[in-house]
Design a protein around this motif. Structure first.
Motif, PDB file in Angstrom:
ATOM      1  N   PRO A 144      46.255  27.651  40.230  1.00 15.63           N
ATOM      2  CA  PRO A 144      46.564  28.684  39.217  1.00 15.63           C
ATOM      3  C   PRO A 144      46.006  30.061  39.562  1.00 15.63           C
ATOM      4  CG  PRO A 144      45.824  26.657  38.160  1.00 15.63           C
ATOM      5  CD  PRO A 144      45.566  26.498  39.627  1.00 15.63           C
ATOM      6  N   THR A 145      44.803  30.088  40.170  1.00 21.52           N
ATOM      7  CA  THR A 145      44.234  31.372  40.564  1.00 21.52           C
ATOM      8  C   THR A 145      45.093  32.050  41.621  1.00 21.52           C
ATOM      9  OG1 THR A 145      42.007  30.551  40.092  1.00 21.52           O
ATOM     10  CG2 THR A 145      42.178  32.519  41.456  1.00 21.52           C
ATOM     11  N   THR A 146      45.597  31.281  42.579  1.00 16.72           N
ATOM     12  CA  THR A 146      46.464  31.835  43.618  1.00 16.72           C
ATOM     13  C   THR A 146      47.748  32.395  43.031  1.00 16.72           C
ATOM     14  OG1 THR A 146      45.572  30.214  45.202  1.00 16.72           O
ATOM     15  CG2 THR A 146      47.631  31.316  45.785  1.00 16.72           C
ATOM     16  N   VAL A 147      48.323  31.664  42.080  1.00 18.01           N
ATOM     17  CA  VAL A 147      49.560  32.129  41.436  1.00 18.01           C
ATOM     18  C   VAL A 147      49.313  33.442  40.685  1.00 18.01           C
ATOM     19  CG1 VAL A 147      51.298  31.592  39.694  1.00 18.01           C
ATOM     20  CG2 VAL A 147      50.518  29.810  41.279  1.00 18.01           C
ATOM     21  N   LEU A 148      48.211  33.505  39.942  1.00 15.69           N
ATOM     22  CA  LEU A 148      47.895  34.725  39.211  1.00 15.69           C
ATOM     23  C   LEU A 148      47.652  35.893  40.154  1.00 15.69           C
ATOM     24  CD1 LEU A 148      45.534  33.422  36.369  1.00 15.69           C
ATOM     25  CD2 LEU A 148      47.870  34.286  36.141  1.00 15.69           C
ATOM     26  N   LEU A 149      46.946  35.647  41.249  1.00 13.82           N
ATOM     27  CA  LEU A 149      46.679  36.712  42.215  1.00 13.82           C
ATOM     28  C   LEU A 149      47.971  37.281  42.785  1.00 13.82           C
ATOM     29  CD1 LEU A 149      43.564  35.509  44.263  1.00 13.82           C
ATOM     30  CD2 LEU A 149      43.793  37.641  43.023  1.00 13.82           C
TER      31      LEU A 149
END
Length: 313
Positions: free
Chosen positions: A112-117
């Protein structure tokens, strides 16, 4: 003749050719600058045929003698600095969160952090400000600050992640070997070194953040650029060049100050950390932190073996 790592040192002909090119380039730049100054100093002919004085004429600069003008510009400078200061702190903190989440071993945190970034990095700041204002109803100041925090936090987070990944793996192994948890190892050993290494990139991004406050006009935020435009409209277009010159000088002064403070902080951090080199043992930083935390884990300088002899570790 000495040689560098990547190429041979230039010979006499190459140095002479470089000097000639440098002189010609300086002369060309000076000629271009002189032409620009001369062109601005010439009287301007408007569309209706009226002749207006040149840009350096005293009649175009007399507006700066009014105290109310500087008060108006001062409010714009204050709004710019206020939004930039809050956004800088928030962007660095959010960047730390993004960097740690991006490097998490748990897939439920990392993915999820990668997607948000990737989403925040691909979103234009202008649209983000407008979206936050219309959806969250935060007001002009909140929309500008939140959008700058999110976008620049994503960029800084990627920079910090790259700095942590570039570190020697021995740094992390050394921290774990003295009893630190993976989180404390990353926070106390890896992150300070990555932050120091990536400080030039972070400073450059913070300067970009400060300049991006000028996009606040889309949400009617009265920052410096918007204030200068309003002043030129109020006092007349003949003062447009004057007000924009003032804005450029102020922006340059602020950005150069931010860059100087960042370089100063980087040198101070490097001095306090002792500037560990690549030839130093990977456990050097971890051992110093471990000693400060008192994480000796009961280790002694030596143990007695089965024969009663002293064995040094």
């Amino acid at each position: 003749m000495s040689a560098t790592v990547l190429y041979d040192a230039p010979g006499p002909k190459a140095r002479r050719r470089s000097r000639i090119i440098s002189v010609v380039g300086v002369i060309a730049l000076a000629a271009l600058l002189g032409w620009v100054v001369w062109r601005l100093a010439q009287p301007q002919i408007s569309v209706n045929g009226n002749e207006n004085p040149g840009m350096f004429d005293a009649s175009r600069w007399d507006v700066l003698a009014y105290g109310e003008v500087w008060q108006f510009i001062g409010r714009g400078v204050w709004n710019t600095l206020r939004a930039a200061a809050v956004a800088m702190v928030g962007a660095v903190l959010l960047g730390m969160v993004f960097a740690f989440g991006r490097l998490a071993t748990n897939a439920f945190i990392r993915i999820p952090t990668t997607v948000l970034l990737e989403f925040f990095r691909g979103m234009p700041v202008l649209l983000m400000m407008l979206f936050i204002l219309l959806v969250a109803s935060t007001g002009a100041f909140g929309a500008v600050v939140i959008a700058l925090i999110i976008y620049n936090g994503a960029i800084i987070g990627e920079a910090l992640r790259a700095g942590i990944v570039a570190l020697n793996k021995g740094q992390r192994e050394a921290g774990l070997s003295i009893g630190l948890t993976p989180v404390r190892t990353r926070l106390l050993i890896e992150f300070p070194q990555a932050f120091t290494q990536m400080l030039p990139i972070i400073i450059a991004q913070l300067v970009v953040l400060l300049k991006d406050t000028s996009l606040g006009y889309i949400v009617a935020y009265s920052e410096l650029a918007s204030t200068v435009k309003q002043a030129s409209t109020f006092y007349g277009n003949r003062y447009l060049f004057t007000f924009w010159v003032v804005a450029v000088v102020i922006y340059l002064a602020i950005n150069l100050t931010v860059s100087w403070l960042g370089r100063r902080a980087g040198r101070l951090a490097a001095t306090r950390s002792g500037k560990p080199t690549a030839a130093a043992k990977p456990a050097a930083v971890a051992a110093s932190i471990g000693g400060e935390l008192g994480a000796g884990l009961g280790a002694t300088d030596g143990d007695d073996d089965a024969g009663g002899r002293r064995r040094t570790r």
